[in-house]
Write a protein that holds these residues in place. Structure first.
Motif, mmCIF file in Angstrom:
data_model
loop_
_atom_site.group_PDB
_atom_site.id
_atom_site.type_symbol
_atom_site.label_atom_id
_atom_site.label_comp_id
_atom_site.label_asym_id
_atom_site.label_seq_id
_atom_site.Cartn_x
_atom_site.Cartn_y
_atom_site.Cartn_z
ATOM 1 N N PRO A 63 73.009 74.985 60.839
ATOM 2 C CA PRO A 63 72.909 75.032 59.480
ATOM 3 C C PRO A 63 72.306 73.705 58.908
ATOM 4 C CG PRO A 63 75.361 74.773 61.087
ATOM 5 C CD PRO A 63 74.056 74.944 61.657
ATOM 6 N N ASP A 64 72.051 73.945 57.681
ATOM 7 C CA ASP A 64 71.353 73.086 56.859
ATOM 8 C C ASP A 64 71.796 71.735 56.608
ATOM 9 O OD1 ASP A 64 69.703 71.674 55.372
ATOM 10 O OD2 ASP A 64 68.823 73.618 54.097
ATOM 11 N N PRO A 65 71.442 71.008 57.005
ATOM 12 C CA PRO A 65 72.553 69.334 56.757
ATOM 13 C C PRO A 65 72.367 68.741 54.812
ATOM 14 C CG PRO A 65 70.348 69.161 57.750
ATOM 15 C CD PRO A 65 70.599 70.557 57.921
ATOM 16 N N GLY A 66 71.840 69.774 54.311
ATOM 17 C CA GLY A 66 71.659 69.020 53.093
ATOM 18 C C GLY A 66 71.926 70.298 52.338
ATOM 19 N N PHE A 67 72.351 71.365 51.892
ATOM 20 C CA PHE A 67 73.213 72.150 51.640
ATOM 21 C C PHE A 67 74.819 71.851 51.670
ATOM 22 C CE2 PHE A 67 75.871 75.917 50.586
ATOM 23 C CZ PHE A 67 75.288 76.306 49.881
ATOM 24 N N ILE A 68 75.403 71.629 50.023
ATOM 25 C CA ILE A 68 76.340 71.047 49.664
ATOM 26 C C ILE A 68 77.556 71.282 50.294
ATOM 27 C CG2 ILE A 68 76.782 72.981 48.166
ATOM 28 C CD1 ILE A 68 77.976 69.961 46.647
ATOM 29 N N LEU A 69 77.701 72.993 50.968
ATOM 30 C CA LEU A 69 78.872 73.689 51.452
ATOM 31 C C LEU A 69 79.005 72.955 53.148
ATOM 32 C CD1 LEU A 69 79.917 76.458 49.521
ATOM 33 C CD2 LEU A 69 80.807 74.297 49.235
ATOM 34 N N ASN A 70 78.069 72.654 53.520
ATOM 35 C CA ASN A 70 77.583 72.068 54.853
ATOM 36 C C ASN A 70 78.168 70.684 55.076
ATOM 37 O OD1 ASN A 70 77.134 74.859 55.500
ATOM 38 N ND2 ASN A 70 75.329 74.330 55.980
ATOM 39 N N ARG A 71 78.449 69.826 53.964
ATOM 40 C CA ARG A 71 78.898 68.255 54.362
ATOM 41 C C ARG A 71 79.758 67.827 53.822
ATOM 42 N NH1 ARG A 71 74.342 67.756 50.072
ATOM 43 N NH2 ARG A 71 76.299 66.584 49.228
ATOM 44 N N ALA A 72 80.778 67.366 54.896
ATOM 45 C CA ALA A 72 82.561 66.290 53.813
ATOM 46 C C ALA A 72 81.618 65.910 53.119
ATOM 47 C CB ALA A 72 82.813 66.760 55.694
ATOM 48 N N PRO A 73 83.166 65.868 52.221
ATOM 49 C CA PRO A 73 84.404 66.814 52.093
ATOM 50 C C PRO A 73 84.559 67.851 51.897
ATOM 51 C CG PRO A 73 84.349 65.288 50.447
ATOM 52 C CD PRO A 73 83.109 64.960 51.117
ATOM 53 N N TYR A 74 83.155 68.642 51.195
ATOM 54 C CA TYR A 74 82.738 69.624 50.016
ATOM 55 C C TYR A 74 82.921 70.967 50.845
ATOM 56 C CZ TYR A 74 80.756 66.472 46.915
ATOM 57 O OH TYR A 74 80.994 64.870 45.764
ATOM 58 N N THR A 145 83.122 60.164 41.651
ATOM 59 C CA THR A 145 84.297 60.626 42.439
ATOM 60 C C THR A 145 84.005 61.126 43.682
ATOM 61 O OG1 THR A 145 85.917 60.711 40.388
ATOM 62 C CG2 THR A 145 86.470 60.960 42.315
ATOM 63 N N ASP A 146 83.853 60.104 44.727
ATOM 64 C CA ASP A 146 84.164 60.869 45.851
ATOM 65 C C ASP A 146 84.905 61.559 46.489
ATOM 66 O OD1 ASP A 146 82.813 61.164 48.852
ATOM 67 O OD2 ASP A 146 83.490 59.589 49.555
ATOM 68 N N GLY A 147 85.006 62.831 46.710
ATOM 69 C CA GLY A 147 85.753 63.571 46.466
ATOM 70 C C GLY A 147 86.799 64.236 45.217
ATOM 71 N N LEU A 148 86.415 64.291 44.520
ATOM 72 C CA LEU A 148 86.568 64.811 43.216
ATOM 73 C C LEU A 148 88.703 65.844 43.604
ATOM 74 C CD1 LEU A 148 88.011 64.607 40.188
ATOM 75 C CD2 LEU A 148 86.463 66.540 40.253
ATOM 76 N N GLU A 149 89.124 65.628 42.917
ATOM 77 C CA GLU A 149 90.054 66.919 43.085
ATOM 78 C C GLU A 149 90.683 67.027 41.437
ATOM 79 O OE1 GLU A 149 93.921 66.076 45.945
ATOM 80 O OE2 GLU A 149 92.017 66.762 47.712
#
Length: 211
Positions: A63-74, A145-149
């Motif tokens: 996995p590419d660690p820079g891609f958004i869907l690979n990073r928590a919480p996304y 916002t960190d982890g916007l819902e």
């Protein structure tokens, strides 16, 4: 089809325009005809450092660690925020299947590719169109916002954050189908008694058509 009424989820800000369906799900995965099993291949070309590797098991890919869907919480986002012309390109319904299989229930953008837009409604995924100014506001909110819902309420046609509410417009027939969990075939089948009555009448009046 799963009905959609109200959904609260984490927002993944995907800050780009003209995201085509080949980027959402590359062509090498179109051989699968079931609607599930695509989650690991969503945005495959950007999500992995070995893009398009259909031979290596997903558990062994990089996995590419820079891609958004690979990073928590996304990596657990269920609302995707994008810009204009999301889902342009080819008509592949698999692109919607991949988003849905990943867990995305809502895509918010200022415009969509027409066929992708239609495919969303037939698969229980809600595409929300908002003005560019509101899209800008949501991207700014997501960056602050960190982890916007957000809560997306189809019954009220509202998107709600803890501090603000935005309204969106959706065609009434599409809205009713999603609220009821009906795709186009499902909606047609609600008229099955009328269809059968019509066919019986035609069989009586024009029996040669049924020989």
């Amino acid at each position: 089809m799963e009905a959609f009424k109200t959904h609260t989820g984490l927002v993944a800000p995907f800050d780009r325009s003209n995201v085509d369906t080949d980027a959402i799900l590359p062509k090498q995965y179109l051989k699968m005809l079931e609607k599930t099993g695509f989650a690991d291949f969503l945005f495959d070309d950007e999500r992995y450092l070995d893009p398009g590797d259909v031979e290596t098991p997903v558990s062994e890919r990089r996995p590419d660690p820079g891609f958004i869907l690979n990073r928590a919480p996304y990596d657990r986002a269920s609302i995707l925020l994008a810009r204009a012309n999301f889902g342009c390109g080819s008509s592949r319904e698999h692109a919607v299947w991949a988003l849905k299989d990943f867990g995305v229930r809502v895509v918010i953008a200022s415009s969509f590719g027409d066929i992708f837009f239609n495919n969303c409604f037939n698969n229980g995924l809600l595409p929300v169109i908002l003005d560019d100014s509101i899209i800008d506001e949501l991207f700014e909110l997501a960056s602050d916002t960190d982890g916007l819902e957000l809560t997306v309420d189809l019954e009220q046609c509202e998107i709600r954050s803890p501090k603000k509410t935005w309204h969106f417009v959706i065609e009434s027939g599409r809205r009713e189908n999603l609220l009821s969990g009906l795709d186009e075939i499902g909606r047609t089948l609600t008229f099955s008694e009328s269809i059968q009555a019509y066919e019986a009448k035609r069989r009586t009046l024009e029996p040669w058509l049924f020989e």
